[in-house]
Design a protein around this motif. Structure first.
Motif, PDB file in Angstrom:
ATOM      1  N   HIS A   1      45.348  48.151  55.684  1.00 24.60           N
ATOM      2  CA  HIS A   1      44.593  49.272  56.248  1.00 24.60           C
ATOM      3  C   HIS A   1      43.443  48.814  57.145  1.00 24.60           C
ATOM      4  O   HIS A   1      42.533  49.586  57.424  1.00 24.60           O
ATOM      5  CB  HIS A   1      44.043  50.155  55.113  1.00 24.60           C
ATOM      6  N   GLY A   2      43.453  47.561  57.546  1.00 25.64           N
ATOM      7  CA  GLY A   2      42.348  47.014  58.342  1.00 25.64           C
ATOM      8  C   GLY A   2      42.297  47.611  59.742  1.00 25.64           C
ATOM      9  O   GLY A   2      43.263  48.211  60.200  1.00 25.64           O
ATOM     10  N   PRO A   3      41.165  47.429  60.428  1.00 23.92           N
ATOM     11  CA  PRO A   3      40.992  48.027  61.755  1.00 23.92           C
ATOM     12  C   PRO A   3      41.857  47.367  62.838  1.00 23.92           C
ATOM     13  O   PRO A   3      42.053  47.950  63.899  1.00 23.92           O
ATOM     14  CB  PRO A   3      39.508  47.817  62.061  1.00 23.92           C
ATOM     15  N   MET A   4      42.334  46.176  62.576  1.00 25.04           N
ATOM     16  CA  MET A   4      43.288  45.504  63.474  1.00 25.04           C
ATOM     17  C   MET A   4      43.994  44.452  62.642  1.00 25.04           C
ATOM     18  O   MET A   4      43.483  44.018  61.604  1.00 25.04           O
ATOM     19  CB  MET A   4      42.569  44.881  64.674  1.00 25.04           C
ATOM     20  N   LEU A   5      45.143  44.049  63.118  1.00 21.18           N
ATOM     21  CA  LEU A   5      45.976  43.159  62.315  1.00 21.18           C
ATOM     22  C   LEU A   5      45.254  41.852  61.971  1.00 21.18           C
ATOM     23  O   LEU A   5      45.282  41.399  60.824  1.00 21.18           O
ATOM     24  CB  LEU A   5      47.271  42.892  63.094  1.00 21.18           C
ATOM     25  N   GLU A   6      44.575  41.274  62.947  1.00 16.63           N
ATOM     26  CA  GLU A   6      43.884  39.998  62.716  1.00 16.63           C
ATOM     27  C   GLU A   6      42.846  40.150  61.604  1.00 16.63           C
ATOM     28  O   GLU A   6      42.646  39.247  60.796  1.00 16.63           O
ATOM     29  CB  GLU A   6      43.175  39.515  63.995  1.00 16.63           C
ATOM     30  N   GLU A   7      42.164  41.298  61.590  1.00 15.83           N
ATOM     31  CA  GLU A   7      41.107  41.508  60.606  1.00 15.83           C
ATOM     32  C   GLU A   7      41.687  41.843  59.234  1.00 15.83           C
ATOM     33  O   GLU A   7      41.107  41.500  58.199  1.00 15.83           O
ATOM     34  CB  GLU A   7      40.168  42.612  61.093  1.00 15.83           C
ATOM     35  N   ASP A   8      42.844  42.465  59.239  1.00 24.52           N
ATOM     36  CA  ASP A   8      43.550  42.709  57.991  1.00 24.52           C
ATOM     37  C   ASP A   8      43.817  41.354  57.302  1.00 24.52           C
ATOM     38  O   ASP A   8      43.586  41.180  56.097  1.00 24.52           O
ATOM     39  CB  ASP A   8      44.894  43.392  58.319  1.00 24.52           C
ATOM     40  N   LEU A   9      44.265  40.398  58.105  1.00 25.47           N
ATOM     41  CA  LEU A   9      44.571  39.072  57.558  1.00 25.47           C
ATOM     42  C   LEU A   9      43.293  38.366  57.098  1.00 25.47           C
ATOM     43  O   LEU A   9      43.270  37.712  56.054  1.00 25.47           O
ATOM     44  CB  LEU A   9      45.289  38.206  58.598  1.00 25.47           C
ATOM     45  N   ALA A  10      42.218  38.512  57.870  1.00 24.30           N
ATOM     46  CA  ALA A  10      40.962  37.842  57.518  1.00 24.30           C
ATOM     47  C   ALA A  10      40.382  38.413  56.221  1.00 24.30           C
ATOM     48  O   ALA A  10      39.901  37.661  55.360  1.00 24.30           O
ATOM     49  CB  ALA A  10      39.946  37.990  58.650  1.00 24.30           C
ATOM     50  N   LEU A  11      40.446  39.732  56.065  1.00 22.56           N
ATOM     51  CA  LEU A  11      39.918  40.353  54.838  1.00 22.56           C
ATOM     52  C   LEU A  11      40.745  39.916  53.626  1.00 22.56           C
ATOM     53  O   LEU A  11      40.199  39.655  52.553  1.00 22.56           O
ATOM     54  CB  LEU A  11      39.919  41.886  54.969  1.00 22.56           C
ATOM     55  N   ALA A  12      42.064  39.810  53.829  1.00 26.37           N
ATOM     56  CA  ALA A  12      42.924  39.346  52.730  1.00 26.37           C
ATOM     57  C   ALA A  12      42.594  37.894  52.374  1.00 26.37           C
ATOM     58  O   ALA A  12      42.572  37.522  51.193  1.00 26.37           O
ATOM     59  CB  ALA A  12      44.395  39.484  53.104  1.00 26.37           C
ATOM     60  N   ASN A  13      42.303  37.093  53.399  1.00 28.84           N
ATOM     61  CA  ASN A  13      41.906  35.704  53.151  1.00 28.84           C
ATOM     62  C   ASN A  13      40.665  35.621  52.283  1.00 28.84           C
ATOM     63  O   ASN A  13      40.596  34.844  51.333  1.00 28.84           O
ATOM     64  CB  ASN A  13      41.519  35.028  54.482  1.00 28.84           C
ATOM     65  N   MET A  14      39.674  36.425  52.645  1.00 35.61           N
ATOM     66  CA  MET A  14      38.407  36.393  51.891  1.00 35.61           C
ATOM     67  C   MET A  14      38.635  36.914  50.473  1.00 35.61           C
ATOM     68  O   MET A  14      38.069  36.386  49.513  1.00 35.61           O
ATOM     69  CB  MET A  14      37.333  37.189  52.631  1.00 35.61           C
TER      70      MET A  14
END
Lengths: 331, 250
Positions: free
Chosen positions: B29-42
């Motif tokens: 549900h992230g604001p963009m795909l790259e950030e979805d991945l970054a939030l999952a990483n964290m």
């Protein structure tokens, strides 16, 4: 994860016969076609559609499994599930990039998904009410996807083939992980066994549908086969999947919801019952249990994130302007 | 009374788990795909840290409690995370600003803890320190982008700051049990991190064109098991399977 079910070849286009012949000769010689090479318009359009459908499937596919991230039953499972769903997002990213090499932007493709113009794998229109569904998706859905995708590692378009090599490695890992979840349930308490069986009952037929209409009903495969975008027929891949999967299920003491499923000594394959193509067509058409909510969830994430993307662009523009101003001041 | 080192380790675990859970809610549900991945990483980093701390806490306690027993079979009053991490995820400005305020503290914290006289804590912290360096860099970049982005993003960031700031004080609290561990060279004195934390916050806020609020009452209680209304709902989600099917292996 992906189903080739929705691939439809383009209508014939009017390409220069000489170029077309040279192109076909390259395909026949198993040469990879690269983004800057000449290609027939139909080939390009078929690929844009297939690669983008594949990318959309990865992204929409994050939702049914994402449904269990906060409720996974152990910390180990929680971390593994989160990492798996993240991998799917990563696959979406490589595939959008592969599609972009064909001259289409990610924004356009996402817009096509949201408007309903582009399709994604229908399997993700089924719900995940049970934890066992996390095992079943890995074992059956990723298992079916791998059957489709292994041949795609040799597909004629270079960027797609290369993306698939990496994706297949991760998908095999997901498939083993899914099977291991199912195995743990099948060897667990009576309630866990029941959970696994109930989930298999729901997922088996939709998983078989992932391979698309039977060859008799699929009129458009020939051109894709000739261009080596596709290398095996739907039915051949489906049979391969059934033959691999049925013994794995029986090993766990699970029953497949198909009374006609039996081993055919003569052919050496598992014969299966009739697939409900009316259900398949209904779900593809948009009337599956979750079609509307899946797309709405994607649109909501996109719209809720619009201000973030705008802020990032505005900031980048300001920074570039400041840099330019500083450079002028220094001169 | 529980052994101080157990309590200390459990607090570290609870902070990491609850924050990891909140971050994981963004997945898909992230604001963009790259950030979805970054939030999952964290989220994965935090959950990994929680697992390490829980495992150690369980071993130290010696009652046979596993990481999952500690995460899934305690109720709100036994959770010792700070209130900051249990706040609902809010919008992206809220999530990223919380990550910034937290990692600006936890990065130097783990750096110091990696020199702890307790070898296990030191080892876990040494790994976590590298992870928090990324969280800090990533979240700080976003705080600046949002603050110096559009009018709308700046307004959301200010709103998030007003919401979050009263929960930052609890990071610096020390109780008697912790004081003894600090003196023994096992625990980190959060007071020693405060100047660096303020410096990081001020530096990033200056670029983000926001200022930190002054003189607000700091909320407190999580470390003692006194939580907001939100933690119970988080645990209802987190613990559902273990509560519904007790004693099962997953």
């Amino acid at each position: 994860m992906y189903a080739q079910a929705l691939n439809v070849a383009e209508q014939a286009t009017h390409d220069d016969p000489e170029k077309l012949a040279r192109f076909q000769a390259r395909i026949d010689a198993e040469e990879k076609i690269e983004p800057n090479d000449w290609m027939p318009e139909g080939y390009r359009r078929t690929l844009v559609r297939q690669v983008s459908q594949h990318a959309h499937s990865e992204i929409v596919g994050m939702l049914p499994e994402g449904n269990w991230i906060t409720r996974a039953p152990s910390l180990k499972r929680k971390a593994a599930l989160l990492a798996k769903v993240q991998d799917e997002g990563g696959h979406g990213l490589y595939l959008y990039s592969a599609a972009e090499t064909l001259g289409v932007s990610r924004e356009e493709l996402v817009e096509q998904l949201h408007s309903g113009k582009a399709k994604y794998s229908s399997i993700f229109n089924y719900p995940t009410p049970s934890w066992a569904d996390m095992g079943m998706i890995g074992w059956l859905v990723d298992g079916a996807a791998i059957m489709n995708q292994i041949p795609l590692c040799r597909t004629s378009f270079g960027p797609y083939a290369r993306a698939m090599i990496r994706i297949c490695k991760e998908e095999s890992f997901h498939q083993r992980q899914g099977y291991e979840i199912v195995m743990t349930l099948a060897r667990g308490t009576p309630a866990q066994k029941k959970m696994a069986q109930e989930s298999l009952n729901r997922w088996w037929w939709p998983a078989l549908m992932m391979f698309g209409p039977s060859d008799a009903a699929s009129q458009h495969s020939d051109q894709n086969m000739k261009w080596k975008i596709k290398r095996f027929s739907n039915d051949a891949l489906r049979q391969k999947f059934i033959d691999a999967t049925v013994p794995q299920g029986h090993f766990l003491g699970l029953t497949f919801p198909d009374p006609d499923l039996k081993f055919n000594e003569a052919t050496g394959h598992w014969d299966h019952g009739e697939i409900d193509w009316a259900e398949f067509n209904r779900v593809v058409k948009g009337e599956g249990p979750c079609n509307r909510e899946r797309i709405k969830a994607r649109i909501k994430a996109h719209e809720d994130g619009a201000w973030v993307r705008e802020a990032a662009l505005a900031f980048a523009a300001k920074r570039a302007a400041r840099k330019a101003a500083a450079k002028i001041a220094a001169e | 009374m529980e052994a101080p080192l157990f309590t200390y380790t459990l607090r570290l675990a609870d902070n990491a788990l609850v924050l990891g859970h909140r971050l994981s809610e963004w997945c898909g549900h992230g604001p963009m795909l790259e950030e979805d991945l970054a939030l999952a990483n964290m989220a994965l980093d935090c959950i990994g840290q929680a697992r390490n701390f829980y495992t150690y806490a369980g071993e130290m306690e010696g009652k046979g409690r596993s990481e999952d027993d500690l995460a899934y079979l305690r109720d709100c009053a036994d959770f010792t995370n700070i209130l900051l991490v249990e706040r609902p995820r809010g919008d992206f400005a809220f999530t990223i600003l919380r990550q910034f305020l937290y990692s600006a503290f936890m990065h130097p914290f783990f750096e110091q803890l990696s020199a702890s006289k307790d070898e296990r804590l030191a080892a876990i912290a040494a790994k976590a320190e590298k992870e928090m360096a990324y969280h800090l860099r990533h979240s700080a970049e976003w705080v600046i982008r949002l603050g110096d982005g559009t009018e709308g993003s700046a307004a959301r960031l200010s709103e998030a700051l007003a919401d979050l700031w009263p929960f930052t004080g609890e990071m610096f609290e020390v109780d008697a049990a912790e004081r003894a561990l600090i003196e023994a060279g096992v625990a980190v004195d959060p007071a020693s991190i405060r100047p660096l934390w303020l410096e990081t916050v001020d530096r990033v806020f200056a670029d983000a064109l926001i200022t930190r609020p002054k003189d607000v009452w700091m909320q407190s209680g999580g470390r003692r098991g006194e939580h907001s209304e939100h933690l119970g709902h988080l645990l209802a989600d987190l613990q559902f399977m273990q509560r519904a099917y007790p004693g099962s292996v997953w």
